[in-house]
Design a protein around this motif. Structure first.
Motif, mmCIF file in Angstrom:
data_model
loop_
_atom_site.group_PDB
_atom_site.id
_atom_site.type_symbol
_atom_site.label_atom_id
_atom_site.label_comp_id
_atom_site.label_asym_id
_atom_site.label_seq_id
_atom_site.Cartn_x
_atom_site.Cartn_y
_atom_site.Cartn_z
ATOM 1 N N VAL A 121 -24.314 23.861 -38.307
ATOM 2 C CA VAL A 121 -23.679 25.140 -37.488
ATOM 3 C C VAL A 121 -22.488 23.885 -36.281
ATOM 4 O O VAL A 121 -22.153 22.707 -35.780
ATOM 5 C CB VAL A 121 -25.087 25.522 -36.541
ATOM 6 C CG1 VAL A 121 -24.760 25.495 -35.253
ATOM 7 C CG2 VAL A 121 -26.315 25.731 -37.469
ATOM 8 N N MET A 122 -21.183 25.083 -35.979
ATOM 9 C CA MET A 122 -20.415 24.706 -35.296
ATOM 10 C C MET A 122 -20.756 25.598 -33.493
ATOM 11 O O MET A 122 -21.402 26.520 -33.690
ATOM 12 C CB MET A 122 -18.854 25.248 -35.124
ATOM 13 C CG MET A 122 -18.635 24.729 -36.927
ATOM 14 S SD MET A 122 -16.873 25.464 -37.318
ATOM 15 C CE MET A 122 -16.252 24.790 -35.938
ATOM 16 N N PHE A 123 -20.964 25.200 -32.912
ATOM 17 C CA PHE A 123 -21.658 25.001 -30.937
ATOM 18 C C PHE A 123 -21.245 24.218 -29.936
ATOM 19 O O PHE A 123 -20.277 23.365 -30.364
ATOM 20 C CB PHE A 123 -22.932 24.056 -31.059
ATOM 21 C CG PHE A 123 -23.296 22.776 -31.023
ATOM 22 C CD1 PHE A 123 -23.151 22.618 -29.861
ATOM 23 C CD2 PHE A 123 -23.338 22.079 -32.101
ATOM 24 C CE1 PHE A 123 -23.121 21.056 -29.789
ATOM 25 C CE2 PHE A 123 -23.165 21.083 -32.562
ATOM 26 C CZ PHE A 123 -23.349 20.712 -30.714
ATOM 27 N N THR A 124 -21.372 25.325 -28.472
ATOM 28 C CA THR A 124 -20.890 24.591 -27.831
ATOM 29 C C THR A 124 -21.792 24.833 -26.489
ATOM 30 O O THR A 124 -22.609 24.646 -26.489
ATOM 31 C CB THR A 124 -19.398 25.656 -26.557
ATOM 32 O OG1 THR A 124 -18.332 25.982 -27.531
ATOM 33 C CG2 THR A 124 -19.499 25.086 -25.616
ATOM 34 N N ALA A 125 -21.832 23.518 -26.255
ATOM 35 C CA ALA A 125 -23.611 22.722 -24.732
ATOM 36 C C ALA A 125 -22.338 23.095 -23.673
ATOM 37 O O ALA A 125 -21.410 22.373 -23.819
ATOM 38 C CB ALA A 125 -23.434 21.382 -25.580
ATOM 39 N N PHE A 126 -22.954 23.981 -23.141
ATOM 40 C CA PHE A 126 -22.488 24.678 -21.929
ATOM 41 C C PHE A 126 -23.403 24.035 -20.393
ATOM 42 O O PHE A 126 -24.604 24.721 -20.895
ATOM 43 C CB PHE A 126 -22.046 25.402 -21.962
ATOM 44 C CG PHE A 126 -21.368 26.219 -20.812
ATOM 45 C CD1 PHE A 126 -21.701 26.272 -19.331
ATOM 46 C CD2 PHE A 126 -20.171 27.315 -21.153
ATOM 47 C CE1 PHE A 126 -20.900 26.369 -18.297
ATOM 48 C CE2 PHE A 126 -18.864 27.721 -20.524
ATOM 49 C CZ PHE A 126 -19.538 27.512 -18.558
ATOM 50 N N ARG A 127 -23.386 23.344 -20.176
ATOM 51 C CA ARG A 127 -24.248 22.997 -19.135
ATOM 52 C C ARG A 127 -23.659 23.997 -17.660
ATOM 53 O O ARG A 127 -22.645 23.895 -17.207
ATOM 54 C CB ARG A 127 -24.173 21.352 -18.366
ATOM 55 C CG ARG A 127 -25.522 20.979 -17.463
ATOM 56 C CD ARG A 127 -25.106 19.367 -17.787
ATOM 57 N NE ARG A 127 -26.444 19.116 -15.864
ATOM 58 C CZ ARG A 127 -26.720 18.307 -15.307
ATOM 59 N NH1 ARG A 127 -25.501 16.981 -16.272
ATOM 60 N NH2 ARG A 127 -26.950 17.347 -14.837
ATOM 61 N N PRO A 128 -24.884 24.427 -16.938
ATOM 62 C CA PRO A 128 -24.902 25.386 -15.812
ATOM 63 C C PRO A 128 -24.150 24.539 -14.422
ATOM 64 O O PRO A 128 -24.404 22.995 -14.340
ATOM 65 C CB PRO A 128 -25.535 25.867 -15.304
ATOM 66 C CG PRO A 128 -26.319 26.026 -17.026
ATOM 67 C CD PRO A 128 -26.128 25.025 -17.244
ATOM 68 N N SER A 129 -23.532 24.603 -13.732
ATOM 69 C CA SER A 129 -22.924 24.393 -12.348
ATOM 70 C C SER A 129 -24.459 24.298 -11.894
ATOM 71 O O SER A 129 -25.446 24.010 -11.466
ATOM 72 C CB SER A 129 -22.102 24.698 -11.395
ATOM 73 O OG SER A 129 -22.589 25.800 -11.098
ATOM 74 N N PRO A 130 -24.143 22.445 -10.838
ATOM 75 C CA PRO A 130 -25.114 22.157 -9.708
ATOM 76 C C PRO A 130 -25.711 23.179 -8.916
ATOM 77 O O PRO A 130 -26.695 23.227 -8.595
ATOM 78 C CB PRO A 130 -24.910 20.623 -9.304
ATOM 79 C CG PRO A 130 -23.656 20.587 -10.096
ATOM 80 C CD PRO A 130 -22.818 21.252 -10.936
ATOM 81 N N GLN A 131 -24.981 24.100 -8.561
ATOM 82 C CA GLN A 131 -25.260 24.629 -7.657
ATOM 83 C C GLN A 131 -26.095 25.937 -8.171
ATOM 84 O O GLN A 131 -27.534 26.445 -7.897
ATOM 85 C CB GLN A 131 -24.021 26.126 -7.043
ATOM 86 C CG GLN A 131 -23.186 25.525 -5.951
ATOM 87 C CD GLN A 131 -22.449 24.048 -6.474
ATOM 88 O OE1 GLN A 131 -22.353 24.183 -8.221
ATOM 89 N NE2 GLN A 131 -21.610 23.076 -6.293
ATOM 90 N N GLU A 132 -25.801 26.233 -10.069
ATOM 91 C CA GLU A 132 -26.786 27.294 -10.470
ATOM 92 C C GLU A 132 -27.765 26.679 -10.913
ATOM 93 O O GLU A 132 -28.510 27.536 -11.076
ATOM 94 C CB GLU A 132 -25.530 27.616 -11.524
ATOM 95 C CG GLU A 132 -24.326 28.185 -11.753
ATOM 96 C CD GLU A 132 -23.631 28.960 -11.995
ATOM 97 O OE1 GLU A 132 -23.109 29.968 -12.854
ATOM 98 O OE2 GLU A 132 -23.837 27.632 -13.598
ATOM 99 N N GLU A 133 -27.895 25.476 -11.477
ATOM 100 C CA GLU A 133 -28.923 25.051 -11.995
ATOM 101 C C GLU A 133 -29.900 24.615 -10.774
ATOM 102 O O GLU A 133 -31.002 25.175 -10.863
ATOM 103 C CB GLU A 133 -28.477 23.057 -11.930
ATOM 104 C CG GLU A 133 -28.113 23.437 -13.239
ATOM 105 C CD GLU A 133 -27.623 21.874 -13.533
ATOM 106 O OE1 GLU A 133 -27.748 20.909 -12.675
ATOM 107 O OE2 GLU A 133 -27.737 21.916 -15.019
ATOM 108 N N GLU A 134 -29.258 24.648 -9.269
ATOM 109 C CA GLU A 134 -30.381 24.423 -7.913
ATOM 110 C C GLU A 134 -30.781 25.640 -8.010
ATOM 111 O O GLU A 134 -32.263 25.358 -7.206
ATOM 112 C CB GLU A 134 -29.526 24.236 -6.455
ATOM 113 C CG GLU A 134 -30.217 24.260 -5.357
ATOM 114 C CD GLU A 134 -31.535 22.836 -5.339
ATOM 115 O OE1 GLU A 134 -32.206 23.253 -4.810
ATOM 116 O OE2 GLU A 134 -30.777 22.301 -5.805
#
Length: 454
Positions: A121-134
């Motif tokens: 599987v080819m994938f992209t790991a995308f972490r939300p911004s700190p503001q979005e996580e908060e």
């Protein structure tokens, strides 16, 4: 037995070289194409997965909506910091996290490939911004994984095998086309070879066909024809010389044999006189042989030991050495110099002076000058002259006019032939030119300053 290139024909070597070069060049193109295709497909896959992850994060608010998949990207998961799958698309539900790759807060997007159970599987790991996580999870870290099964073109060696097959087919086509062109190009050479094989010493009149144009093969055909023409002329001259030599040698040999037989058969013959006469015949034979060897050597080779020769000085030296009965009047203009063999040029001048003394009535003139970029040596005598239709004959071996035989019965008839051969070997010419009275021999040679030796 190993195949050695030296044992192959020129045609086979050219075809083999074409095959190897086409295979090598097409392989290079295939390798470049493989790298470009892989990079292009990977880039498109990661762009689509990154876009799917970004769209899902943008759609989140206080709740976590169901991810929207596409035909290309069907695997989406939201994973929290503990590794638990919080939400997933239908195709990704019930599966463990796609990857354990966890982007940092400063580099929130990562691409990767994970393989398990024979599937990649080819994938992209995308972490939300700190503001979005908060705002979404009270500051807890989450990662969105968006992926798709690796495209077949990238899986295994499918792409490489396809390109390898294309290279082999293309190389075979190029080699086949090259073989046709090479055979067609070399066909005139095969024709030349067959015709040359038919040529014999008794039949040198055949000539090879000359293709149109000025390429290497046409030039080769012209060179072959010129060589055959020279060979035919050489064989003709050889036959002519052989017949003339045999004729000229037969007479003194017959006379020598007759005298020796008389000395053996008849006791009253003066043997001392017979030996003296025999030596005279031997001397004549020696002269003829020596002059024939000199003529052959001059005709078949370039002047040896070439040097810069002052024609004016050469004329003065030869006149002093010969001391002819009719003292020549010498005129030297600007002392022209030529490249050549001093001994051979002296031989020409000696022959011309001896010939002039033989036919002159009271005067001989020798002049040296420059004219039209050449050195011109003229030897004139006030004799009866030579008829215009006989002026070329005197330069043929063993040809002697009646006047010459009367004045010098023992001559060989080779002096003027040798002189012209020497002149031609020095890139010049010797001829008889028109004069109101007597005979005028003119020797023309290139000046040393304009015709340096090779």
């Amino acid at each position: 037995m190993p195949l050695r290139p030296g044992r192959l024909s020129v045609q086979a070597r050219l075809i083999l070289m074409t095959a190897l070069l086409s295979l090598a060049s097409l392989t290079g193109v295939a390798v470049a194409a493989d790298l470009i295709v892989r990079e292009k497909v990977e880039s498109e896959v990661y762009q689509s997965t990154q876009r799917a992850a970004s769209d899902w994060i943008a759609a989140m608010d206080t709740s976590t909506p169901q991810p929207v998949t596409t035909a290309e990207v069907n695997l989406l998961q939201l994973v929290d910091a503990t590794g638990r799958v919080v939400a997933a698309s239908r195709d990704a539900a019930g599966r463990p996290p796609i990857s354990t790759l966890w982007p940092g807060s400063d580099d929130r997007i990562k691409h990767g490939r994970e393989c398990a159970n024979g599937e990649c599987v080819m994938f992209t790991a995308f972490r939300p911004s700190p503001q979005e996580e908060e705002g979404l999870w009270g500051g807890a870290s989450h990662v969105v994984y968006a992926g798709r099964v690796e495209p077949p073109v990238l899986a295994g060696w499918n792409l490489e095998l396809g390109l390898a097959g294309a290279v082999l087919v293309a190389s075979a086509l190029v080699t086949g086309l090259a073989a046709l062109l090479i055979r067609r190009t070399l066909r005139p050479v095969e024709v030349m070879r067959d015709l040359i094989a038919e040529i014999t010493v008794t039949d040198l009149g055949l000539r090879v066909p000359v293709p149109r144009g000025r390429d290497a093969i046409a030039t080769l055909a012209r060179t072959v024809n010129r060589t055959l023409a020279r060979l035919e002329e050489a064989v003709r001259q050889q036959g002519y010389y052989s017949s003339m030599v045999s004729h000229e040698l037969r007479t003194p040999l017959t006379g020598l044999r007759t005298r020796l037989e008389e000395a053996l058969i008849y006791p009253g013959v003066d043997r001392g006189q017979t030996i003296s006469d025999a030596l005279g015949s031997v001397d004549r034979l020696q002269v003829i042989i020596d002059e024939m060897l000199l003529l052959t050597r001059v005709r078949t080779s370039s002047p040896q030991q070439a040097e810069r020769v002052d024609l004016g000085a050469l004329v003065r030296d030869e006149v002093e050495r010969l001391s002819p009965a009719y003292r020549p009047r010498v005129s030297v203009d600007d002392a022209p110099r030529v490249w050549g063999n001093r001994v051979q040029l002296g031989e020409v001048l000696t022959n011309l002076l001896v010939n002039a003394e033989r036919h002159a009535r009271s005067a001989i003139e020798v002049s040296v000058e420059r004219a039209d970029g050449e050195a011109v040596l003229t030897v004139w005598d006030d004799g009866d002259g030579i008829a215009p239709d006989q002026r070329e004959q005197v330069f043929q071996p063993f040809i002697r006019l009646a006047a010459g035989r009367e004045r010098d019965p023992g001559g060989s008839g080779l002096g003027l032939a040798i002189s012209r051969a020497i002149a031609q070997a020095h890139q010049g010419n010797l001829a008889i030119e028109e004069t109101p009275r007597g005979t005028c021999f003119v020797l023309r040679l290139p000046l040393a300053g304009e015709h340096e030796p090779g």
